[in-house]
Motif scaffolding. Structure first.
Motif, mmCIF file in Angstrom:
data_model
loop_
_atom_site.group_PDB
_atom_site.id
_atom_site.type_symbol
_atom_site.label_atom_id
_atom_site.label_comp_id
_atom_site.label_asym_id
_atom_site.label_seq_id
_atom_site.Cartn_x
_atom_site.Cartn_y
_atom_site.Cartn_z
ATOM 1 N N LYS A 103 -29.731 -40.737 -7.844
ATOM 2 C CA LYS A 103 -29.904 -40.531 -6.463
ATOM 3 C C LYS A 103 -28.308 -40.776 -5.861
ATOM 4 C CE LYS A 103 -33.365 -42.864 -5.225
ATOM 5 N NZ LYS A 103 -34.387 -43.705 -4.549
ATOM 6 N N GLY A 104 -27.576 -41.463 -6.540
ATOM 7 C CA GLY A 104 -26.253 -41.795 -6.195
ATOM 8 C C GLY A 104 -25.341 -40.414 -6.331
ATOM 9 N N LEU A 105 -23.799 -40.642 -5.942
ATOM 10 C CA LEU A 105 -23.052 -39.705 -6.079
ATOM 11 C C LEU A 105 -22.847 -39.165 -7.376
ATOM 12 C CD1 LEU A 105 -20.260 -41.168 -4.154
ATOM 13 C CD2 LEU A 105 -21.788 -39.336 -3.280
ATOM 14 N N PRO A 106 -23.162 -37.829 -7.863
ATOM 15 C CA PRO A 106 -23.413 -37.187 -9.113
ATOM 16 C C PRO A 106 -21.947 -37.547 -9.947
ATOM 17 C CG PRO A 106 -24.180 -35.848 -7.418
ATOM 18 C CD PRO A 106 -23.401 -36.802 -6.684
ATOM 19 N N LYS A 107 -20.777 -37.245 -9.379
ATOM 20 C CA LYS A 107 -19.714 -37.383 -10.083
ATOM 21 C C LYS A 107 -19.263 -38.774 -10.454
ATOM 22 C CE LYS A 107 -15.918 -34.296 -8.638
ATOM 23 N NZ LYS A 107 -14.988 -33.944 -7.661
ATOM 24 N N LEU A 108 -19.637 -39.894 -9.785
ATOM 25 C CA LEU A 108 -19.382 -40.977 -10.379
ATOM 26 C C LEU A 108 -20.467 -41.600 -11.344
ATOM 27 C CD1 LEU A 108 -17.886 -43.865 -10.114
ATOM 28 C CD2 LEU A 108 -19.335 -44.380 -8.013
ATOM 29 N N ARG A 109 -21.868 -41.149 -11.152
ATOM 30 C CA ARG A 109 -22.874 -41.253 -12.197
ATOM 31 C C ARG A 109 -22.488 -40.332 -13.577
ATOM 32 N NH1 ARG A 109 -27.856 -38.066 -13.739
ATOM 33 N NH2 ARG A 109 -29.162 -39.760 -14.367
ATOM 34 N N LYS A 110 -21.898 -39.463 -13.425
ATOM 35 C CA LYS A 110 -21.504 -38.655 -14.789
ATOM 36 C C LYS A 110 -20.431 -39.372 -15.338
ATOM 37 C CE LYS A 110 -19.735 -34.135 -16.270
ATOM 38 N NZ LYS A 110 -19.456 -32.972 -16.120
ATOM 39 N N GLU A 111 -19.253 -39.980 -14.218
ATOM 40 C CA GLU A 111 -18.254 -40.720 -15.099
ATOM 41 C C GLU A 111 -18.842 -41.898 -15.919
ATOM 42 O OE1 GLU A 111 -14.697 -43.572 -13.578
ATOM 43 O OE2 GLU A 111 -15.234 -41.919 -12.261
ATOM 44 N N ALA A 112 -19.742 -42.683 -15.305
ATOM 45 C CA ALA A 112 -20.208 -43.809 -15.852
ATOM 46 C C ALA A 112 -21.123 -43.727 -17.099
ATOM 47 C CB ALA A 112 -21.229 -44.462 -14.669
ATOM 48 N N ILE A 113 -21.947 -42.494 -17.103
ATOM 49 C CA ILE A 113 -22.521 -42.115 -18.307
ATOM 50 C C ILE A 113 -21.708 -41.780 -19.376
ATOM 51 C CG2 ILE A 113 -24.049 -40.236 -19.281
ATOM 52 C CD1 ILE A 113 -25.552 -40.174 -16.448
ATOM 53 N N ASN A 114 -20.694 -40.908 -19.053
ATOM 54 C CA ASN A 114 -19.439 -40.796 -20.173
ATOM 55 C C ASN A 114 -18.983 -41.854 -20.470
ATOM 56 O OD1 ASN A 114 -20.120 -37.993 -20.023
ATOM 57 N ND2 ASN A 114 -18.620 -37.339 -18.530
ATOM 58 N N GLN A 115 -18.780 -42.766 -19.769
ATOM 59 C CA GLN A 115 -17.939 -43.979 -20.279
ATOM 60 C C GLN A 115 -18.911 -44.658 -21.158
ATOM 61 O OE1 GLN A 115 -15.314 -46.383 -17.701
ATOM 62 N NE2 GLN A 115 -16.574 -48.041 -18.178
ATOM 63 N N VAL A 116 -20.025 -44.943 -20.787
ATOM 64 C CA VAL A 116 -21.134 -45.742 -21.667
ATOM 65 C C VAL A 116 -21.268 -45.314 -22.969
ATOM 66 C CG1 VAL A 116 -23.468 -46.774 -21.741
ATOM 67 C CG2 VAL A 116 -22.019 -47.110 -19.595
ATOM 68 N N VAL A 117 -21.532 -43.765 -22.737
ATOM 69 C CA VAL A 117 -22.041 -43.103 -24.132
ATOM 70 C C VAL A 117 -20.658 -43.302 -25.128
ATOM 71 C CG1 VAL A 117 -22.460 -40.611 -24.895
ATOM 72 C CG2 VAL A 117 -23.823 -41.533 -22.959
ATOM 73 N N THR A 118 -19.603 -42.969 -24.275
ATOM 74 C CA THR A 118 -18.298 -43.057 -25.456
ATOM 75 C C THR A 118 -18.183 -44.431 -26.231
ATOM 76 O OG1 THR A 118 -17.330 -41.361 -24.077
ATOM 77 C CG2 THR A 118 -15.678 -42.712 -25.495
ATOM 78 N N ILE A 119 -18.308 -45.470 -25.199
ATOM 79 C CA ILE A 119 -18.033 -46.781 -25.866
ATOM 80 C C ILE A 119 -19.118 -47.136 -26.772
ATOM 81 C CG2 ILE A 119 -18.018 -49.390 -25.220
ATOM 82 C CD1 ILE A 119 -16.979 -48.494 -22.586
ATOM 83 N N LEU A 120 -20.457 -47.001 -26.546
ATOM 84 C CA LEU A 120 -21.589 -47.167 -27.574
ATOM 85 C C LEU A 120 -21.012 -46.283 -28.816
ATOM 86 C CD1 LEU A 120 -24.874 -46.766 -25.618
ATOM 87 C CD2 LEU A 120 -24.165 -48.663 -27.124
ATOM 88 N N LYS A 121 -20.615 -45.199 -28.530
ATOM 89 C CA LYS A 121 -20.513 -44.431 -29.990
ATOM 90 C C LYS A 121 -19.264 -45.151 -30.668
ATOM 91 C CE LYS A 121 -21.400 -39.623 -28.587
ATOM 92 N NZ LYS A 121 -20.873 -38.718 -28.080
ATOM 93 N N ASN A 122 -18.337 -45.699 -29.995
ATOM 94 C CA ASN A 122 -17.328 -46.406 -30.826
ATOM 95 C C ASN A 122 -17.367 -47.909 -31.126
ATOM 96 O OD1 ASN A 122 -15.404 -44.031 -30.870
ATOM 97 N ND2 ASN A 122 -15.011 -44.542 -28.384
ATOM 98 N N LEU A 123 -18.619 -48.215 -30.894
ATOM 99 C CA LEU A 123 -18.976 -49.766 -31.250
ATOM 100 C C LEU A 123 -19.558 -49.821 -32.799
ATOM 101 C CD1 LEU A 123 -20.887 -51.265 -28.444
ATOM 102 C CD2 LEU A 123 -18.642 -51.800 -29.037
#
Length: 184
Positions: free
Chosen positions: A164-184
């Motif tokens: 329900k929050g701001l879509p652009k910020l949510r997308k930024e957060a999802i992209n960051q978490v997914v990217t970091i998870l892939k690199n662990l």
């Protein structure tokens, strides 16, 4: 009093509330985290209660400061509507299912219950939660890679559930978490 003066007073209040607390993995004063969360929110909104809440989001959960103390402080610097919205958002972002209050529940159970609670919080609170996840997900993997995998999966679950929050910020957060998870 203009917005930046109000924000500065709130930073000072939150810094005093957090006292000698430091970030878990660094010697940084705790207040650096809420300020970074606020700065991330500020890239998307100038709404005073959102920025104020970003700074205050951990005060009830992590300090001895009460809701009444925060309200009393805000009374002198914010109008009633902004003050009431700020305290509502702070309450929405304060974890309920914490180990201290639910010692018999394991982390997975507490996190599952917390996720169900978070699904119901307002769009503004969800926006602040996205910014909180962005900041924490940068720091934890650097200092605690073994815990980071678990933590980031929990963050990913939160981000997928809170839409329900701001879509652009949510997308930024999802992209960051997914990217970091892939690199662990």
């Amino acid at each position: 009093m203009n917005h930046s003066e109000i924000i500065n007073k709130i930073i000072e209040f939150a810094d005093n509330a957090h006292g000698d607390q430091t970030r878990k993995y660094t010697a940084d004063k705790y207040i650096v985290h809420p300020i970074r969360v606020m700065e991330t929110c500020k890239e998307y909104t100038e709404e005073l209660p959102v920025l104020a809440t970003a700074i205050l989001h951990d005060v009830l959960e992590d300090t001895a400061t009460s809701e009444d103390h925060i309200l009393h402080f805000l009374k002198d610097i914010m109008n009633e509507n902004d003050r009431n919205l700020t305290i509502k958002l702070v309450n929405e972002l304060t974890d309920v299912y914490v180990k201290k209050d639910f010692p018999k529940l394991n982390r997975d159970t507490r996190k599952r219950m917390e996720l169900e609670r978070l699904r119901k919080i307002s769009a503004r609170a969800q926006t602040i939660k996205y910014a909180d996840i962005i900041d924490n997900s940068k720091e934890i993997p650097q200092h605690d890679p073994s815990f980071a995998k678990r933590y980031l999966k929990e963050c990913n679950d939160i981000l997928l559930a809170l839409d329900k929050g701001l879509p652009k910020l949510r997308k930024e957060a999802i992209n960051q978490v997914v990217t970091i998870l892939k690199n662990l």
